[in-house]
Design a protein around this motif. Structure first.
Motif, PDB file in Angstrom:
ATOM      1  N   SER A  33       0.823  -1.220   0.000  1.00 44.99           N
ATOM      2  CA  SER A  33       0.000   0.000   0.000  1.00 44.99           C
ATOM      3  C   SER A  33       0.853   1.263   0.000  1.00 44.99           C
ATOM      4  CB  SER A  33      -0.928  -0.001   1.218  1.00 44.99           C
ATOM      5  OG  SER A  33      -0.181  -0.053   2.424  1.00 44.99           O
ATOM      6  N   LEU A  34       2.117   1.128   0.385  1.00 46.55           N
ATOM      7  CA  LEU A  34       3.035   2.279   0.410  1.00 46.55           C
ATOM      8  C   LEU A  34       4.106   2.140  -0.672  1.00 46.55           C
ATOM      9  CD1 LEU A  34       3.512   2.698   4.279  1.00 46.55           C
ATOM     10  CD2 LEU A  34       2.033   4.023   2.752  1.00 46.55           C
ATOM     11  N   GLN A  35       3.723   1.519  -1.782  1.00 48.41           N
ATOM     12  CA  GLN A  35       4.692   1.259  -2.852  1.00 48.41           C
ATOM     13  C   GLN A  35       5.322   2.538  -3.391  1.00 48.41           C
ATOM     14  OE1 GLN A  35       3.769   0.273  -7.135  1.00 48.41           O
ATOM     15  NE2 GLN A  35       4.242  -1.782  -6.427  1.00 48.41           N
ATOM     16  N   LEU A  36       4.502   3.581  -3.577  1.00 52.93           N
ATOM     17  CA  LEU A  36       5.038   4.838  -4.107  1.00 52.93           C
ATOM     18  C   LEU A  36       6.069   5.428  -3.167  1.00 52.93           C
ATOM     19  CD1 LEU A  36       5.115   7.059  -6.195  1.00 52.93           C
ATOM     20  CD2 LEU A  36       3.132   8.129  -5.071  1.00 52.93           C
ATOM     21  N   LEU A  37       5.805   5.398  -1.874  1.00 53.92           N
ATOM     22  CA  LEU A  37       6.779   5.892  -0.908  1.00 53.92           C
ATOM     23  C   LEU A  37       8.074   5.096  -0.998  1.00 53.92           C
ATOM     24  CD1 LEU A  37       7.619   7.639   1.493  1.00 53.92           C
ATOM     25  CD2 LEU A  37       6.486   5.972   2.998  1.00 53.92           C
ATOM     26  N   GLY A  38       7.951   3.779  -1.096  1.00 51.64           N
ATOM     27  CA  GLY A  38       9.138   2.945  -1.225  1.00 51.64           C
ATOM     28  C   GLY A  38       9.928   3.266  -2.480  1.00 51.64           C
ATOM     29  N   LEU A  39       9.210   3.528  -3.564  1.00 51.39           N
ATOM     30  CA  LEU A  39       9.864   3.871  -4.827  1.00 51.39           C
ATOM     31  C   LEU A  39      10.627   5.185  -4.699  1.00 51.39           C
ATOM     32  CD1 LEU A  39      10.244   3.167  -7.828  1.00 51.39           C
ATOM     33  CD2 LEU A  39       8.134   4.442  -8.293  1.00 51.39           C
ATOM     34  N   VAL A  40      10.011   6.175  -4.081  1.00 53.79           N
ATOM     35  CA  VAL A  40      10.672   7.474  -3.882  1.00 53.79           C
ATOM     36  C   VAL A  40      11.931   7.306  -3.034  1.00 53.79           C
ATOM     37  CG1 VAL A  40      10.443   9.731  -2.765  1.00 53.79           C
ATOM     38  CG2 VAL A  40       8.586   8.851  -4.192  1.00 53.79           C
ATOM     39  N   ILE A  41      11.853   6.490  -1.999  1.00 50.04           N
ATOM     40  CA  ILE A  41      13.006   6.249  -1.131  1.00 50.04           C
ATOM     41  C   ILE A  41      14.142   5.597  -1.922  1.00 50.04           C
ATOM     42  CG2 ILE A  41      13.828   4.886   0.824  1.00 50.04           C
ATOM     43  CD1 ILE A  41      11.070   5.317   2.102  1.00 50.04           C
ATOM     44  N   ALA A  42      13.795   4.638  -2.781  1.00 48.72           N
ATOM     45  CA  ALA A  42      14.814   3.981  -3.603  1.00 48.72           C
ATOM     46  C   ALA A  42      15.458   4.959  -4.578  1.00 48.72           C
ATOM     47  CB  ALA A  42      14.189   2.805  -4.362  1.00 48.72           C
ATOM     48  N   VAL A  43      14.663   5.870  -5.135  1.00 45.00           N
ATOM     49  CA  VAL A  43      15.199   6.873  -6.066  1.00 45.00           C
ATOM     50  C   VAL A  43      16.167   7.811  -5.339  1.00 45.00           C
ATOM     51  CG1 VAL A  43      14.606   8.846  -7.512  1.00 45.00           C
ATOM     52  CG2 VAL A  43      13.241   6.767  -7.630  1.00 45.00           C
ATOM     53  N   VAL A  44      15.814   8.232  -4.125  1.00 45.56           N
ATOM     54  CA  VAL A  44      16.722   9.050  -3.326  1.00 45.56           C
ATOM     55  C   VAL A  44      18.041   8.293  -3.091  1.00 45.56           C
ATOM     56  CG1 VAL A  44      17.116  10.081  -1.056  1.00 45.56           C
ATOM     57  CG2 VAL A  44      14.908  10.378  -2.183  1.00 45.56           C
ATOM     58  N   ALA A  45      17.929   6.994  -2.811  1.00 43.57           N
ATOM     59  CA  ALA A  45      19.122   6.173  -2.591  1.00 43.57           C
ATOM     60  C   ALA A  45      20.019   6.150  -3.824  1.00 43.57           C
ATOM     61  CB  ALA A  45      18.726   4.754  -2.197  1.00 43.57           C
ATOM     62  N   MET A  46      19.410   6.048  -5.004  1.00 44.90           N
ATOM     63  CA  MET A  46      20.199   6.032  -6.231  1.00 44.90           C
ATOM     64  C   MET A  46      20.841   7.397  -6.507  1.00 44.90           C
ATOM     65  SD  MET A  46      20.408   3.002  -7.480  1.00 44.90           S
ATOM     66  CE  MET A  46      20.630   2.609  -5.726  1.00 44.90           C
ATOM     67  N   GLY A  47      20.174   8.456  -6.082  1.00 43.65           N
ATOM     68  CA  GLY A  47      20.808   9.776  -6.171  1.00 43.65           C
ATOM     69  C   GLY A  47      22.045   9.837  -5.291  1.00 43.65           C
ATOM     70  N   LEU A  48      21.945   9.273  -4.104  1.00 42.34           N
ATOM     71  CA  LEU A  48      23.085   9.241  -3.184  1.00 42.34           C
ATOM     72  C   LEU A  48      24.257   8.447  -3.761  1.00 42.34           C
ATOM     73  CD1 LEU A  48      21.225   8.553   0.203  1.00 42.34           C
ATOM     74  CD2 LEU A  48      22.411  10.671  -0.411  1.00 42.34           C
TER      75      LEU A  48
END
Length: 232
Positions: A119-134
């Motif tokens: 149910s929080l897939q979008l939040l998880g996706l955003v977190i993963a994208v931030v990680a890839m930016g890092l």
């Protein structure tokens, strides 16, 4: 030239070559991480996690088709990626330009992505994208050569231009190494696709485990070399 100076010069050249070799191995591993994570995210959600060129094209198409919901979602991912890069530079400075704190943070973010409910897939996706930016701030260059970890269009472009100059007889160095991040990302994407087929978005745990392993490996890299790899 004095014998002592000759020895010192040879030792400096050897150290530079070794630093470059170690840096490229590290880049290859980080590119595998980026490819794994991008493939897992794309297969599980339909969105790119690190390939912002693809997301930019998808944004334009969504706007052209007046699909504003998907467009807003993609804008959120692009902003998250930019934010991740910015936070990476800040974190690198605050940590004294050491890679392991960044890699530990990335591992924690990827774990969080894998463990969040559907149910929080979008939040998880955003977190993963931030990680890839890092990730992009862990290694910015190797022996003066610019390196892109989560995108390979620039690497292929630099390789192609280098190939053209070689055909014309120019003897420039460094263009061949641009295939290192491309190869790493390709191999990582294949691994990520296989993992996602079995584990879904939970396959991000494997990305987290690889990140943690790279953090431990980075502790073995000489400090003065780390300073040459990371953003100034």
């Amino acid at each position: 030239m004095l014998p002592g100076s000759t020895f010192k010069s040879a030792r400096t050249v050897h150290a530079a070559k070794l630093r470059g070799r170690v840096g490229l191995y590290f880049v290859a591993c980080l590119s595998v991480l980026a490819g794994m994570t991008d493939a897992i995210g794309f297969m599980a959600t339909g969105d790119f996690v690190s390939f912002m060129s693809g997301n930019t094209t998808r944004l334009a198409v969504s706007l052209g088709e007046q699909q504003f919901g998907p467009a807003l979602r993609i804008v959120l991912l692009i902003v998250a990626f930019v934010l991740g890069n910015a936070l990476g530079v800040i974190a690198a400075r605050l940590s004294g330009r050491r890679p392991w704190p960044l890699l530990l943070t990335i591992a924690a973010l990827l774990c969080l992505t894998a463990l969040l409910p559907a149910s929080l897939q979008l939040l998880g996706l955003v977190i993963a994208v931030v990680a890839m930016g890092l990730v992009n701030t862990v290694v910015e260059e190797v022996n003066g050569l610019p390196i892109g970890l989560t995108y390979v269009t620039g690497a292929l472009s630099r390789f192609g231009r280098g190939l053209g100059r070689r055909v014309l007889g120019e003897r420039r160095h460094g263009w061949r190494v641009q295939l290192v991040p491309w190869t790493g990302m390709f191999v990582g994407a294949v691994i990520g696709a296989l993992l996602e087929t079995t584990f879904g978005l939970g396959a991000m745990l494997f990305s987290a485990l690889l990140t943690l392993s790279l953090g431990l490996i980075s502790l073995k890299i000489p400090r003065r070399w780390q300073l040459r790899y990371m953003p100034r």
